[in-house]
Design an enzyme around this catalytic site. Structure first.
Site, short mmCIF file in Angstrom:
data_model
loop_
_atom_site.label_atom_id
_atom_site.label_comp_id
_atom_site.label_asym_id
_atom_site.label_seq_id
_atom_site.Cartn_x
_atom_site.Cartn_y
_atom_site.Cartn_z
N ASP A 1 -9.68 -5.92 -4.37
CA ASP A 1 -9.08 -4.59 -3.61
C ASP A 1 -10.11 -3.52 -3.62
OD1 ASP A 1 -7.79 -2.46 -2.19
OD2 ASP A 1 -6.08 -3.05 -3.15
N SER B 1 0.89 -1.22 0.08
CA SER B 1 -0.07 -0.17 -0.09
C SER B 1 0.89 1.31 0.03
CB SER B 1 -0.92 -0.10 1.18
OG SER B 1 -1.97 0.79 1.19
N HIS C 1 -7.55 -5.82 -0.15
CA HIS C 1 -6.53 -4.97 0.07
C HIS C 1 -5.33 -5.66 0.97
CE1 HIS C 1 -3.92 -1.33 -0.33
NE2 HIS C 1 -3.98 -1.22 0.92
#
Length: 325
Positions: free
Chosen positions: A272, A148, A301
């Site tokens: 995601d 991320s 995610h």
């Protein structure tokens, strides 16, 4: 026999007392649930927490194993509002001979940050570079893994310090302006700017619904309360950092993609809802280095929680591919 009976009664009393105390702590101090599982997972992964001074700043990191000549070390970078222990499940599925470090980035976990610090990805990359030098990871080529926000940082670092890199793995990386908005960004554009910074149990549940495809992994409400209480000291900084990232227009990583020279792997969860998988299309267009793309089906995610074994297997497969080139 009477002595044995007394000991058994005392032992039973101690167990009941401990259990009662645990119930009381969980009810009145649910944040301790988070602290407990952080320590448990770190122990299960075989990692040790360490601290090091980088300039005037103290960094916290966890480490397993020692560097070797034949196997490049792995350095893990967590995502926004997360911490080093998020990778414990993945690390459990990696061979014990690999040298692994996961670091708390500035302002996260047990690593502090100065007031009014530079929060750009370039500043984070420069501070990361200092950390790498202090802990001795600059003695050999490095395999950098980021998730991320940490994925965007990893890409920026790889482009900025190519001489340090052996391989790069970006997991659902942030910092890419994508053609299709995710659920998270739709909520942000509708006015819920800090949807990923929960201050109530209901907001935490909403955040986990965005992060997780497998809804059975969403914690019960008491654990969510613990998460909210645990995260409370970080709220102001998290808002400041998130606002700084939004000012870049979701585009902090994109300018660096074409400058990455190291063999690169991108792992993304098919479902995601935080960072849309269409970011892969941008990466495929921009990255000129050797590129391996792995999509994990029925995954959101938070890959380290939903598919740690699969992610670890993909990581090892990528390393073999780099070795054999």
């Amino acid at each position: 026999m009477e002595v044995i009976s007394t000991v058994v009664q005392l032992a039973g009393g101690a167990v009941l007392t401990t259990l009662a105390l645990a119930i009381i702590v969980i009810y009145f101090q649910p944040a301790y649930i988070v602290h407990f599982f952080l320590r448990l997972n770190k122990w299960r992964a075989g990692c040790t927490t360490k601290y090091v001074k980088v300039g005037e700043q103290q960094f916290a990191y966890m480490e397993r194993g020692r560097p070797t000549k034949n196997q490049p070390s792995l350095l893990f970078l967590h995502g926004f509002s997360d911490r080093k222990e998020t990778f414990c499940e993945m690390i459990m599925h990696l061979p014990k001979h690999l040298h692994v470090i996961a670091v708390d980035l500035p302002g996260h976990g047990d690593t502090g940050i100065k007031a009014k610090a530079d929060l750009t990805v370039e500043a984070y990359a420069a501070k990361l570079h200092q950390f790498i030098g202090v802990v001795g990871l600059d003695h050999g080529p490095l395999h950098l893994i980021g998730h991320s926000m940490g994925g965007g940082l990893a890409g920026c670092y790889a482009a900025s310090y190519p001489e340090k890199m052996w391989a790069l793995t970006m997991i659902c990386p942030g910092g890419i302006k994508v053609p299709e908005n995710s659920v998270m960004f739709e909520k942000i554009f509708q006015g819920n700017r800090h949807v990923m910074i929960p201050e109530t149990v209901e907001q935490a549940e909403e955040m986990f619904n965005i992060c997780l495809y497998n809804k059975s992994l969403i914690p019960p409400k008491r654990a969510l309360k613990g998460y909210v209480d645990y995260s409370r000291p970080y709220i102001n900084f998290n808002k400041e950092l998130f606002d700084a990232m939004l000012e870049l227009g979701q585009d902090g990583l994109t300018p660096y993609l074409g400058k990455i020279a190291a063999p690169t792997q991108v792992i993304w969860g098919r479902h995601d809802k935080a960072l849309h998988i269409s970011g892969l299309d941008v990466i495929k267009r921009k990255v000129t280095a050797s590129l391996q793309v792995d999509v994990i089906e029925e995954c959101g995610h938070t890959i380290g929680l939903e598919a740690p074994k699969k992610a670890a297997a993909l990581l090892l497969n990528f390393r073999e591919t780099v070795v054999n080139k």
